[in-house]
Design a protein around this motif. Structure first.
Motif, mmCIF file in Angstrom:
data_model
loop_
_atom_site.group_PDB
_atom_site.id
_atom_site.type_symbol
_atom_site.label_atom_id
_atom_site.label_comp_id
_atom_site.label_asym_id
_atom_site.label_seq_id
_atom_site.Cartn_x
_atom_site.Cartn_y
_atom_site.Cartn_z
ATOM 1 N N CYS A 75 69.169 94.746 37.699
ATOM 2 C CA CYS A 75 70.001 96.084 36.933
ATOM 3 C C CYS A 75 71.543 95.627 36.471
ATOM 4 O O CYS A 75 72.166 94.527 37.011
ATOM 5 C CB CYS A 75 70.368 97.322 38.574
ATOM 6 N N GLN A 76 71.479 96.332 35.870
ATOM 7 C CA GLN A 76 72.856 96.142 34.964
ATOM 8 C C GLN A 76 73.584 97.012 34.868
ATOM 9 O O GLN A 76 73.000 98.181 34.615
ATOM 10 C CB GLN A 76 71.964 95.506 33.005
ATOM 11 N N GLN A 77 74.630 97.167 34.585
ATOM 12 C CA GLN A 77 75.291 98.307 35.351
ATOM 13 C C GLN A 77 76.343 98.138 33.343
ATOM 14 O O GLN A 77 77.410 97.458 33.853
ATOM 15 C CB GLN A 77 76.273 97.909 36.538
ATOM 16 N N LEU A 78 76.128 99.513 33.412
ATOM 17 C CA LEU A 78 76.981 99.662 31.530
ATOM 18 C C LEU A 78 77.548 100.701 31.356
ATOM 19 O O LEU A 78 77.479 101.668 31.481
ATOM 20 C CB LEU A 78 75.855 99.578 30.796
ATOM 21 N N LEU A 79 79.113 100.248 30.535
ATOM 22 C CA LEU A 79 79.883 100.704 31.361
ATOM 23 C C LEU A 79 79.083 101.717 29.452
ATOM 24 O O LEU A 79 79.355 100.699 28.269
ATOM 25 C CB LEU A 79 81.156 101.264 31.303
ATOM 26 N N ARG A 80 79.177 103.132 29.468
ATOM 27 C CA ARG A 80 78.838 103.328 28.218
ATOM 28 C C ARG A 80 79.285 105.269 28.027
ATOM 29 O O ARG A 80 79.798 105.461 28.821
ATOM 30 C CB ARG A 80 77.231 103.978 27.712
ATOM 31 N N ASP A 81 79.860 104.743 26.934
ATOM 32 C CA ASP A 81 80.651 106.448 26.239
ATOM 33 C C ASP A 81 82.333 106.785 27.200
ATOM 34 O O ASP A 81 81.653 108.177 28.412
ATOM 35 C CB ASP A 81 79.733 107.246 25.785
ATOM 36 N N GLY A 82 82.430 106.275 28.783
ATOM 37 C CA GLY A 82 83.344 106.148 29.711
ATOM 38 C C GLY A 82 82.519 106.532 30.772
ATOM 39 O O GLY A 82 83.165 107.106 31.840
ATOM 40 N N SER A 83 81.193 106.201 31.552
ATOM 41 C CA SER A 83 80.535 106.503 32.505
ATOM 42 C C SER A 83 79.582 105.361 33.002
ATOM 43 O O SER A 83 79.246 105.015 31.683
ATOM 44 C CB SER A 83 79.968 107.879 32.844
ATOM 45 N N PHE A 84 79.325 105.143 33.780
ATOM 46 C CA PHE A 84 78.012 103.871 34.036
ATOM 47 C C PHE A 84 76.601 104.560 33.637
ATOM 48 O O PHE A 84 76.577 105.920 34.338
ATOM 49 C CB PHE A 84 78.496 103.575 35.394
ATOM 50 N N ASP A 85 76.052 103.999 33.446
ATOM 51 C CA ASP A 85 74.648 104.070 33.279
ATOM 52 C C ASP A 85 73.982 102.502 33.768
ATOM 53 O O ASP A 85 74.783 101.557 33.625
ATOM 54 C CB ASP A 85 73.953 103.990 32.069
ATOM 55 N N ILE A 86 72.970 102.702 35.192
ATOM 56 C CA ILE A 86 72.869 101.503 35.792
ATOM 57 C C ILE A 86 71.318 101.416 35.156
ATOM 58 O O ILE A 86 70.224 101.976 35.523
ATOM 59 C CB ILE A 86 73.175 102.001 37.519
ATOM 60 N N VAL A 87 70.736 100.396 34.620
ATOM 61 C CA VAL A 87 69.272 100.678 33.781
ATOM 62 C C VAL A 87 68.832 99.165 35.377
ATOM 63 O O VAL A 87 68.761 98.179 34.632
ATOM 64 C CB VAL A 87 69.199 99.722 32.490
ATOM 65 N N PHE A 88 67.176 99.838 35.845
ATOM 66 C CA PHE A 88 66.922 98.547 35.914
ATOM 67 C C PHE A 88 65.615 98.682 35.744
ATOM 68 O O PHE A 88 64.945 98.986 35.518
ATOM 69 C CB PHE A 88 66.262 99.863 37.611
ATOM 70 N N TYR A 89 65.376 97.701 36.361
ATOM 71 C CA TYR A 89 63.748 97.140 35.916
ATOM 72 C C TYR A 89 62.675 96.153 37.087
ATOM 73 O O TYR A 89 63.978 95.948 38.581
ATOM 74 C CB TYR A 89 64.153 95.863 34.513
ATOM 75 N N PHE A 90 61.912 96.404 37.108
ATOM 76 C CA PHE A 90 60.904 96.361 38.490
ATOM 77 C C PHE A 90 59.182 96.273 38.228
ATOM 78 O O PHE A 90 59.245 96.998 36.659
ATOM 79 C CB PHE A 90 61.413 97.391 39.978
ATOM 80 N N GLU A 91 58.699 95.557 38.284
ATOM 81 C CA GLU A 91 57.267 95.551 38.441
ATOM 82 C C GLU A 91 56.640 96.933 37.828
ATOM 83 O O GLU A 91 56.537 97.400 39.045
ATOM 84 C CB GLU A 91 56.525 94.342 39.746
#
Length: 145
Positions: free
Chosen positions: A93-109
């Motif tokens: 995953c990558q934790q992205l600070l976007r527009d003042g809050s975090f989005d967490i983007v996960f990748y999995f099989e």
């Protein structure tokens, strides 16, 4: 504006799933956590990571989170879920600070039960979207359930 950013994040997530050594799906978890709430964001990352482990066929207690803070190959907000016995990939995953809050983007099989996973993540109280890596176009990649 938020919908444009969300659409762009979904498109970028889909793009990163194209083609790789293994077939992947993605999960975008939108949170309300701001930069001062990193402990809460970390807990959300662990909780969702355990759900991903479960829905990809692993026992969550047999996995761990590798945070590459001492690894030059990793960004500071990039983490992996790995198995305890042989450090096999479960999720990233990558934790992205976007527009003042975090989005967490996960990748999995992609062989995971993505529908069950999405239901479980939402039942845990998170706003989430599954992005299918096998879709031909990003507009077709969102899993609707």
């Amino acid at each position: 504006m938020a919908e444009i950013l969300d659409s762009e994040l979904r498109r970028r997530t889909w793009k990163l799933l194209q083609p790789g050594e293994i077939e992947l799906d993605g999960l975008v978890v939108q949170t309300e956590f701001d930069g001062s709430q990193e402990p809460e964001m970390h807990q959300a990352t662990v909780e969702v990571g355990e759900l991903i482990a479960e829905y990809t066929g692993y026992e969550p207690r047999d996995t761990f989170v590798y945070s590459g803070t001492d690894d030059s190959e990793f960004a500071s907000n990039q983490h992996q879920g790995l198995t305890l016995d042989d450090e096999s990939f479960v999720w990233e995953c990558q934790q992205l600070l976007r527009d003042g809050s975090f989005d967490i983007v996960f990748y999995f099989e992609a062989e995971a039960d993505s529908t069950g996973l999405l239901d479980a993540v939402r039942a845990a109280g998170y706003d989430a979207t599954v992005i299918r890596g096998d879709a031909e176009e990003p507009d077709d990649a969102v899993l609707d359930v």
